[in-house]
Design a protein around this motif. Structure first.
Motif, mmCIF file in Angstrom:
data_model
loop_
_atom_site.group_PDB
_atom_site.id
_atom_site.type_symbol
_atom_site.label_atom_id
_atom_site.label_comp_id
_atom_site.label_asym_id
_atom_site.label_seq_id
_atom_site.Cartn_x
_atom_site.Cartn_y
_atom_site.Cartn_z
ATOM 1 N N MET A 88 0.354 -1.306 -0.082
ATOM 2 C CA MET A 88 -0.104 -0.256 0.188
ATOM 3 C C MET A 88 0.707 1.386 0.206
ATOM 4 S SD MET A 88 -3.078 -0.897 2.317
ATOM 5 C CE MET A 88 -2.245 -1.273 3.898
ATOM 6 N N LYS A 89 2.151 1.592 0.231
ATOM 7 C CA LYS A 89 2.679 2.785 0.648
ATOM 8 C C LYS A 89 3.671 2.903 -0.685
ATOM 9 C CE LYS A 89 7.385 3.939 2.315
ATOM 10 N NZ LYS A 89 8.205 4.026 4.229
ATOM 11 N N THR A 101 0.462 3.622 -2.788
ATOM 12 C CA THR A 101 0.618 5.485 -2.073
ATOM 13 C C THR A 101 1.091 6.717 -3.378
ATOM 14 O OG1 THR A 101 -1.156 4.370 -0.119
ATOM 15 C CG2 THR A 101 -0.340 6.989 -0.427
ATOM 16 N N GLU A 139 -1.462 8.428 -4.770
ATOM 17 C CA GLU A 139 -1.529 8.820 -3.140
ATOM 18 C C GLU A 139 -3.670 9.020 -3.311
ATOM 19 O OE1 GLU A 139 -1.957 13.993 -3.020
ATOM 20 O OE2 GLU A 139 -0.382 12.108 -1.632
ATOM 21 N N HIS A 143 -5.495 6.799 -4.564
ATOM 22 C CA HIS A 143 -6.272 5.060 -4.245
ATOM 23 C C HIS A 143 -6.989 4.543 -3.065
ATOM 24 C CE1 HIS A 143 -3.290 4.080 -8.126
ATOM 25 N NE2 HIS A 143 -4.994 3.016 -8.207
ATOM 26 N N MET A 199 -0.650 3.306 8.517
ATOM 27 C CA MET A 199 -0.977 4.056 7.355
ATOM 28 C C MET A 199 -1.602 5.771 7.672
ATOM 29 S SD MET A 199 -1.342 2.538 4.580
ATOM 30 C CE MET A 199 -2.918 2.828 3.119
ATOM 31 N N LEU A 233 1.398 7.373 6.359
ATOM 32 C CA LEU A 233 0.898 8.105 4.612
ATOM 33 C C LEU A 233 -0.175 8.996 4.650
ATOM 34 C CD1 LEU A 233 0.794 4.719 2.603
ATOM 35 C CD2 LEU A 233 2.786 6.592 2.699
ATOM 36 N N LYS A 272 -3.491 8.827 5.574
ATOM 37 C CA LYS A 272 -4.493 7.987 4.584
ATOM 38 C C LYS A 272 -5.279 6.850 5.482
ATOM 39 C CE LYS A 272 -4.789 5.817 0.181
ATOM 40 N NZ LYS A 272 -5.182 6.716 -0.700
#
Length: 287
Positions: free
Chosen positions: A174-175, A178, A182, A184, A210, A214, A216
């Protein structure tokens, strides 16, 4: 097979502007149940009256047709190396589920000449008009061959287990995505948890990192407990949703999919962006 291809061609002639939503099902590592999630999610949507195409993108190791108990006469490799159309390799599964089997040579798509690449993209664009959902069962990890698809789809389902290595790999996946894009939306499924609390803890750990690193939020979550019905279904080469519709895992996956639909059915996203993004990324990769 020929009859089905003819029906698809007739539908293509009828036109239509509504594009199917695209979903990629991924995992940071293999052996976490990703293909089972892809297949049974696809079947759930078809049982709900949706038109679904399941595209086996697990390069060189695709097993969708095996888990379905089917034998696909042609795969994506036949499409790449033969003068046939994409609808020629679409197979019919249970509950009118359409699927495309994986091929050993699909990773070579980035090496194809411009003419063949454009043919694939044009055919994908036509096919997208025929379905409400196109679900890509991706290979484990973010390999070069599937990264373009991951960066182009509307939503991403990430399958993990409570194992520390699986959690780490899921976060890394995911990182990586992203940092490249970013925008998604990630939907997390913790599979093979011994108890509900273990699955919730796993998801909370992923959400925490996350948020911290991030900034997110996860778009949706779900927990699938370890269930012996899955192994029995795999041995019988039948999707657990069809073989054991009353099993706990069937109910939990249904809850997850219903939650996803509740959040996305009214989306006003321009669903035609998938092909345009995919075309841009493939051409960028060839320059």
């Amino acid at each position: 097979m020929r009859d089905q291809a003819e029906k698809l061609r007739e539908k293509l002639k009828q036109g239509g502007t509504q594009m199917g939503k695209t979903i990629a099902v991924v995992s940071g590592k293999g052996g976490v149940g990703k293909s089972n999630v892809s297949i049974n999610t696809s079947l759930l949507l078809t049982k709900m009256g949706k038109k679904v195409l399941l595209f086996d993108f697990d390069i060189g190791m695709g097993n969708v047709q095996v888990l379905l108990g089917e034998s696909a006469p042609k795969s994506i490799s036949d499409y790449i190396y033969s003068d046939i159309t994409l609808e020629d390799i679409i197979c019919q599964g249970p509950y009118s589920l359409s699927y495309i089997a994986a091929g050993n040579g699909f990773y070579e798509i980035v090496e194809l000449n411009e003419e063949v690449l454009e043919r694939l993209l044009c055919d994908l664009e036509k096919i997208q008009n025929l379905y409400d959902y196109i679900i890509f069962d991706m290979g484990a990890g973010a390999s070069h061959s599937n990264l373009h698809v991951l960066l182009s789809v509307d939503d991403i389902f990430v399958v993990t287990t409570p194992e520390p290595t699986s959690i780490t790999d899921a976060y890394s996946m995911m990182k990586y995505i992203t940092l490249l894009d970013e925008s998604h939306n990630f939907y997390i499924l913790c599979n093979r948890a011994d108890i509900e609390r273990e699955g919730i803890d796993t998801i909370e750990r992923l959400q925490a990192v996350m948020n911290k690193f991030l900034n997110k939020e996860l778009a949706g979550t779900g927990v699938l407990l370890e269930d012996s019905h899955v192994r029995k279904a795999v041995l019988r080469q039948k999707p657990f949703l069809l073989e054991f519709p009353n099993a706990h895992i069937s109910h939990e996956l249904t809850r997850f999919v219903n939650g996803y639909l509740g959040k996305t059915e009214t989306d006003t996203v321009n669903k035609s962006r998938f092909i345009s993004k995919l075309r841009h990324l493939f051409k960028k990769g060839r320059t």
